[in-house]
Enzyme design. Structure first.
Site, PDB file in Angstrom:
ATOM      1  N   GLU A   1       1.094  -1.306   0.283  1.00  0.00           N
ATOM      2  CA  GLU A   1       0.097   0.170  -0.014  1.00  0.00           C
ATOM      3  C   GLU A   1       1.025   1.358  -0.149  1.00  0.00           C
ATOM      4  O   GLU A   1       2.392   0.576   0.646  1.00  0.00           O
ATOM      5  CB  GLU A   1      -0.684  -0.030   1.117  1.00  0.00           C
ATOM      6  CG  GLU A   1      -2.602  -0.572   0.998  1.00  0.00           C
ATOM      7  CD  GLU A   1      -2.793   1.184   0.247  1.00  0.00           C
ATOM      8  OE1 GLU A   1      -2.297   1.373  -0.618  1.00  0.00           O
ATOM      9  OE2 GLU A   1      -4.345   1.156   0.886  1.00  0.00           O
ATOM     10  N   ASP A   2       0.282   2.588  -0.565  1.00  0.00           N
ATOM     11  CA  ASP A   2       1.132   3.644  -0.888  1.00  0.00           C
ATOM     12  C   ASP A   2       0.672   3.846   0.990  1.00  0.00           C
ATOM     13  O   ASP A   2       2.192   4.517   1.395  1.00  0.00           O
ATOM     14  CB  ASP A   2       0.571   4.865  -1.749  1.00  0.00           C
ATOM     15  CG  ASP A   2      -1.068   4.633  -1.500  1.00  0.00           C
ATOM     16  OD1 ASP A   2      -1.338   3.862  -0.332  1.00  0.00           O
ATOM     17  OD2 ASP A   2      -1.991   5.329  -1.895  1.00  0.00           O
TER      18      ASP A   2
ATOM     19  N   ASP B   1      -3.672   5.820   6.844  1.00  0.00           N
ATOM     20  CA  ASP B   1      -4.079   6.674   6.947  1.00  0.00           C
ATOM     21  C   ASP B   1      -4.595   6.389   8.299  1.00  0.00           C
ATOM     22  O   ASP B   1      -4.435   5.991   9.618  1.00  0.00           O
ATOM     23  CB  ASP B   1      -4.869   7.631   6.704  1.00  0.00           C
ATOM     24  CG  ASP B   1      -4.820   9.351   6.545  1.00  0.00           C
ATOM     25  OD1 ASP B   1      -4.803   9.865   7.691  1.00  0.00           O
ATOM     26  OD2 ASP B   1      -6.429   9.411   6.274  1.00  0.00           O
TER      27      ASP B   1
ATOM     28  N   PHE C   1      -1.199  16.348   4.816  1.00  0.00           N
ATOM     29  CA  PHE C   1      -1.588  15.697   3.017  1.00  0.00           C
ATOM     30  C   PHE C   1      -0.045  15.104   2.538  1.00  0.00           C
ATOM     31  O   PHE C   1       0.427  16.915   1.612  1.00  0.00           O
ATOM     32  CB  PHE C   1      -2.527  15.728   2.909  1.00  0.00           C
ATOM     33  CG  PHE C   1      -3.475  15.199   1.588  1.00  0.00           C
ATOM     34  CD1 PHE C   1      -3.914  14.349   1.820  1.00  0.00           C
ATOM     35  CD2 PHE C   1      -3.004  15.716   0.307  1.00  0.00           C
ATOM     36  CE1 PHE C   1      -4.853  13.835   0.648  1.00  0.00           C
ATOM     37  CE2 PHE C   1      -3.559  14.720  -1.274  1.00  0.00           C
ATOM     38  CZ  PHE C   1      -4.701  13.475  -0.491  1.00  0.00           C
TER      39      PHE C   1
ATOM     40  N   ARG D   1       1.411  12.020  -9.052  1.00  0.00           N
ATOM     41  CA  ARG D   1       1.986  10.359  -8.758  1.00  0.00           C
ATOM     42  C   ARG D   1       3.240  10.440  -9.388  1.00  0.00           C
ATOM     43  O   ARG D   1       3.838   9.608  -8.585  1.00  0.00           O
ATOM     44  CB  ARG D   1       1.257   9.751  -8.759  1.00  0.00           C
ATOM     45  CG  ARG D   1      -0.348   9.361  -8.766  1.00  0.00           C
ATOM     46  CD  ARG D   1      -0.938   8.169  -9.230  1.00  0.00           C
ATOM     47  NE  ARG D   1      -3.261   7.996  -9.166  1.00  0.00           N
ATOM     48  CZ  ARG D   1      -2.873   8.429  -7.929  1.00  0.00           C
ATOM     49  NH1 ARG D   1      -2.610   7.241  -7.060  1.00  0.00           N
ATOM     50  NH2 ARG D   1      -4.528   8.006  -8.393  1.00  0.00           N
TER      51      ARG D   1
HETATM   52  P1  5GP Z   1      -7.365   5.251   4.899  1.00  0.00           P
HETATM   53  O1  5GP Z   1      -8.096   3.862   4.775  1.00  0.00           O
HETATM   54  O2  5GP Z   1      -6.130   4.470   6.452  1.00  0.00           O
HETATM   55  O3  5GP Z   1      -7.813   6.006   5.674  1.00  0.00           O
HETATM   56  O4  5GP Z   1      -7.044   5.909   3.500  1.00  0.00           O
HETATM   57  C1  5GP Z   1      -6.154   4.925   2.768  1.00  0.00           C
HETATM   58  C2  5GP Z   1      -5.695   5.715   1.760  1.00  0.00           C
HETATM   59  O5  5GP Z   1      -6.043   7.250   1.377  1.00  0.00           O
HETATM   60  C3  5GP Z   1      -4.747   5.496   1.051  1.00  0.00           C
HETATM   61  O6  5GP Z   1      -4.162   4.496   0.681  1.00  0.00           O
HETATM   62  C4  5GP Z   1      -4.510   6.521   0.274  1.00  0.00           C
HETATM   63  O7  5GP Z   1      -5.082   6.473  -1.146  1.00  0.00           O
HETATM   64  C5  5GP Z   1      -4.642   7.377   0.518  1.00  0.00           C
HETATM   65  N1  5GP Z   1      -4.828   8.876   1.532  1.00  0.00           N
HETATM   66  C6  5GP Z   1      -4.928   9.341   2.837  1.00  0.00           C
HETATM   67  N2  5GP Z   1      -3.645   9.767   3.091  1.00  0.00           N
HETATM   68  C7  5GP Z   1      -3.178  10.420   2.626  1.00  0.00           C
HETATM   69  C8  5GP Z   1      -2.156  11.741   1.991  1.00  0.00           C
HETATM   70  O8  5GP Z   1      -1.567  12.230   3.009  1.00  0.00           O
HETATM   71  N3  5GP Z   1      -2.196  11.028   0.262  1.00  0.00           N
HETATM   72  C9  5GP Z   1      -2.670  11.068  -0.066  1.00  0.00           C
HETATM   73  N4  5GP Z   1      -2.225  11.727  -1.778  1.00  0.00           N
HETATM   74  N5  5GP Z   1      -3.029  10.057  -0.311  1.00  0.00           N
HETATM   75  C10 5GP Z   1      -4.094   9.460   1.117  1.00  0.00           C
END
Ligand code: 5GP
Length: 176
Positions: free
Chosen positions: A97-98, A101, A150, A163
């Protein structure tokens, strides 16, 4: 209008850390049937650098799930846009995963992948924002922990832009 702020993690640091993670994964997956599952689209840059540092035979597969759309806030609703191509039953799965959060996306994905009966499931994330966690998820390999900002670059987007930046930057926007 948004703009790129200061560089949080530069290219050299990223490459060094990705190489370390590859070495660790290589050690941990000796003799196993490794399937690396990239979560599109954010995970793709990290995944392609990481697999080059894993000195083992492996399979690659891809899943796409819905993310934040054009916004920067998590909806908590996860939708599968692209499912796995291959059967993962009995395999050792590593989800790439990237960023984690709130953890909502990963929590859903781990449950979903476990329902396909792999032998093991581990998670490898490029970035981790632990302060934002809403659900408990176990992340086995973390590239970098970052503060609650962010970020974009190295696979991460804002409205599908940025990206391809080879580094990670903070995004500055009035309405974030
Ligand atoms: P979660 O479900 O953990 O809240 O969010 C996961 C997804 O939210 C990540 O795979 C990503 O695509 C997006 N995301 C969360 N934080 C960031 C951030 O700081 N920057 C970007 N570009 N995407 C984020």
């Amino acid at each position: 209008m948004e703009q790129i702020g200061k560089i949080l993690i530069d290219e050299e640091k990223i490459m060094k850390r990705v190489a370390e993670m590859g070495t660790e994964i290589t050690r941990d997956y000796q003799g196993k049937e490794l399937v690396v599952i990239c979560i599109l689209r954010g995970g793709v840059i990290f995944m392609s650098d990481l697999v080059k540092q894993i000195k083992l035979p492996l399979y690659m597969d891809f899943m796409a799930v819905s993310s934040y759309g054009m916004s920067t806030k998590s909806s908590g609703i996860v939708r599968i846009l692209k499912d796995l191509n291959e059967d993962i039953e009995g395999k050792d799965v590593l989800i790439v995963e990237d960023i984690v959060d709130t953890g909502l996306t990963l929590h859903y994905l781990v449950d979903y992948i476990k329902s396909r009966n792999p032998r093991s499931v581990k998670v490898c994330c490029f970035l981790d924002k632990p302060s934002r966690r809403k659900v408990d998820v176990e992340v086995d390999y973390v590239g970098f922990e970052i503060p609650d900002k962010f970020v974009v670059g190295y696979g991460l987007d804002y409205a599908q832009k940025y990206r391809n930046l080879p580094y990670v930057s903070v995004l500055e926007e009035e309405d974030l």
